[in-house]
Motif scaffolding. Structure first.
Motif, PDB file in Angstrom:
ATOM      1  N   TYR A  15      42.969  45.591  50.768  1.00 25.88           N
ATOM      2  CA  TYR A  15      43.879  45.043  49.759  1.00 25.88           C
ATOM      3  C   TYR A  15      44.150  43.562  50.028  1.00 25.88           C
ATOM      4  N   GLU A  16      44.240  43.177  51.273  1.00 31.54           N
ATOM      5  CA  GLU A  16      44.432  41.761  51.603  1.00 31.54           C
ATOM      6  C   GLU A  16      43.256  40.933  51.088  1.00 31.54           C
ATOM      7  N   LEU A  17      42.054  41.436  51.258  1.00 31.22           N
ATOM      8  CA  LEU A  17      40.860  40.757  50.751  1.00 31.22           C
ATOM      9  C   LEU A  17      40.865  40.737  49.226  1.00 31.22           C
ATOM     10  N   TYR A  18      41.250  41.846  48.612  1.00 33.89           N
ATOM     11  CA  TYR A  18      41.346  41.943  47.158  1.00 33.89           C
ATOM     12  C   TYR A  18      42.294  40.870  46.623  1.00 33.89           C
ATOM     13  N   LYS A  19      43.476  40.756  47.226  1.00 33.07           N
ATOM     14  CA  LYS A  19      44.457  39.750  46.788  1.00 33.07           C
ATOM     15  C   LYS A  19      43.904  38.344  46.944  1.00 33.07           C
ATOM     16  N   MET A  20      43.250  38.083  48.054  1.00 33.81           N
ATOM     17  CA  MET A  20      42.701  36.760  48.305  1.00 33.81           C
ATOM     18  C   MET A  20      41.694  36.364  47.220  1.00 33.81           C
ATOM     19  N   ILE A  21      40.816  37.285  46.864  1.00 38.26           N
ATOM     20  CA  ILE A  21      39.808  37.004  45.846  1.00 38.26           C
ATOM     21  C   ILE A  21      40.458  36.841  44.481  1.00 38.26           C
ATOM     22  N   SER A  35      38.830  44.438  37.997  1.00 39.88           N
ATOM     23  CA  SER A  35      38.942  44.986  39.338  1.00 39.88           C
ATOM     24  C   SER A  35      37.574  45.332  39.917  1.00 39.88           C
ATOM     25  N   LYS A  36      36.685  45.843  39.088  1.00 38.78           N
ATOM     26  CA  LYS A  36      35.337  46.179  39.578  1.00 38.78           C
ATOM     27  C   LYS A  36      34.596  44.906  39.994  1.00 38.78           C
ATOM     28  N   TYR A  37      34.817  43.807  39.251  1.00 43.01           N
ATOM     29  CA  TYR A  37      34.200  42.539  39.629  1.00 43.01           C
ATOM     30  C   TYR A  37      34.707  42.101  41.004  1.00 43.01           C
ATOM     31  N   ILE A  38      35.992  42.219  41.225  1.00 40.18           N
ATOM     32  CA  ILE A  38      36.559  41.850  42.523  1.00 40.18           C
ATOM     33  C   ILE A  38      35.965  42.733  43.618  1.00 40.18           C
ATOM     34  N   PHE A  39      35.812  44.016  43.346  1.00 40.62           N
ATOM     35  CA  PHE A  39      35.195  44.923  44.324  1.00 40.62           C
ATOM     36  C   PHE A  39      33.763  44.492  44.642  1.00 40.62           C
ATOM     37  N   GLU A  40      32.994  44.129  43.610  1.00 38.67           N
ATOM     38  CA  GLU A  40      31.610  43.703  43.846  1.00 38.67           C
ATOM     39  C   GLU A  40      31.582  42.424  44.671  1.00 38.67           C
ATOM     40  N   HIS A  41      32.476  41.525  44.392  1.00 43.42           N
ATOM     41  CA  HIS A  41      32.591  40.291  45.173  1.00 43.42           C
ATOM     42  C   HIS A  41      32.879  40.647  46.626  1.00 43.42           C
ATOM     43  N   PRO A  63      40.864  50.720  39.999  1.00 42.11           N
ATOM     44  CA  PRO A  63      42.000  50.591  39.073  1.00 42.11           C
ATOM     45  C   PRO A  63      43.352  50.573  39.784  1.00 42.11           C
ATOM     46  N   MET A  64      43.464  51.294  40.880  1.00 42.38           N
ATOM     47  CA  MET A  64      44.735  51.331  41.590  1.00 42.38           C
ATOM     48  C   MET A  64      45.012  50.013  42.319  1.00 42.38           C
ATOM     49  N   TYR A  65      43.960  49.378  42.822  1.00 45.10           N
ATOM     50  CA  TYR A  65      44.153  48.079  43.457  1.00 45.10           C
ATOM     51  C   TYR A  65      44.647  47.058  42.433  1.00 45.10           C
ATOM     52  N   ALA A  66      44.096  47.078  41.232  1.00 43.24           N
ATOM     53  CA  ALA A  66      44.558  46.155  40.183  1.00 43.24           C
ATOM     54  C   ALA A  66      46.012  46.427  39.836  1.00 43.24           C
ATOM     55  N   ARG A  67      46.376  47.678  39.704  1.00 39.50           N
ATOM     56  CA  ARG A  67      47.764  48.024  39.386  1.00 39.50           C
ATOM     57  C   ARG A  67      48.717  47.598  40.511  1.00 39.50           C
ATOM     58  N   GLY A  87      46.270  62.182  35.542  1.00 39.80           N
ATOM     59  CA  GLY A  87      46.928  62.741  36.718  1.00 39.80           C
ATOM     60  C   GLY A  87      48.070  61.868  37.194  1.00 39.80           C
ATOM     61  N   THR A  88      48.603  62.239  38.333  1.00 35.33           N
ATOM     62  CA  THR A  88      49.708  61.515  38.932  1.00 35.33           C
ATOM     63  C   THR A  88      49.168  60.552  39.960  1.00 35.33           C
ATOM     64  N   ILE A  89      49.548  59.298  39.838  1.00 36.67           N
ATOM     65  CA  ILE A  89      49.091  58.267  40.751  1.00 36.67           C
ATOM     66  C   ILE A  89      50.303  57.652  41.433  1.00 36.67           C
ATOM     67  N   VAL A  90      50.246  57.561  42.746  1.00 36.96           N
ATOM     68  CA  VAL A  90      51.321  56.940  43.497  1.00 36.96           C
ATOM     69  C   VAL A  90      50.782  55.668  44.116  1.00 36.96           C
ATOM     70  N   LEU A  91      51.417  54.548  43.811  1.00 34.48           N
ATOM     71  CA  LEU A  91      51.008  53.281  44.414  1.00 34.48           C
ATOM     72  C   LEU A  91      51.928  53.020  45.527  1.00 34.48           C
TER      73      LEU A  91
END
Length: 91
Positions: A15-21, A35-41, A63-67, A87-91
């Protein structure tokens, strides 16, 4: 099956890397983010491992990382398009 919360707790570095990008792309003037683009990066431009997962990074959680990013940075909410989650998603 591993939940997003479990995956995130085992892999906080992802997640730290995700935020940085995401912030880097925002500063470059991007008007939309995927979000998928960030994952590919992340996957192709950085060296890391995720714990307890055979994949370098699990696409199911994109999708959960973007949220999570938008919950922490609501001023950027307009940059992502979100579909309803099943379904139920907990962030």
């Amino acid at each position: 099956m591993v939940t997003f919360q479990q995956y995130h707790q085992s892999n906080p570095h992802l997640y730290e890397l995700y935020k940085m990008i995401a912030i880097k792309l925002i500063r470059q003037g991007r008007r939309k983010l995927g979000s998928k683009y960030i994952f590919e990066h992340m996957r192709y431009d950085f060296t890391f491992r995720s714990e307890n997962d055979p994949f370098k990074i699990n696409n199911n959680f994109a999708p959960m990382y973007a949220r999570k990013f938008i919950l922490e940075n609501p001023q950027y909410g307009h940059l992502f398009n979100f579909k309803p989650l099943k379904g139920t998603i907990v962030l």
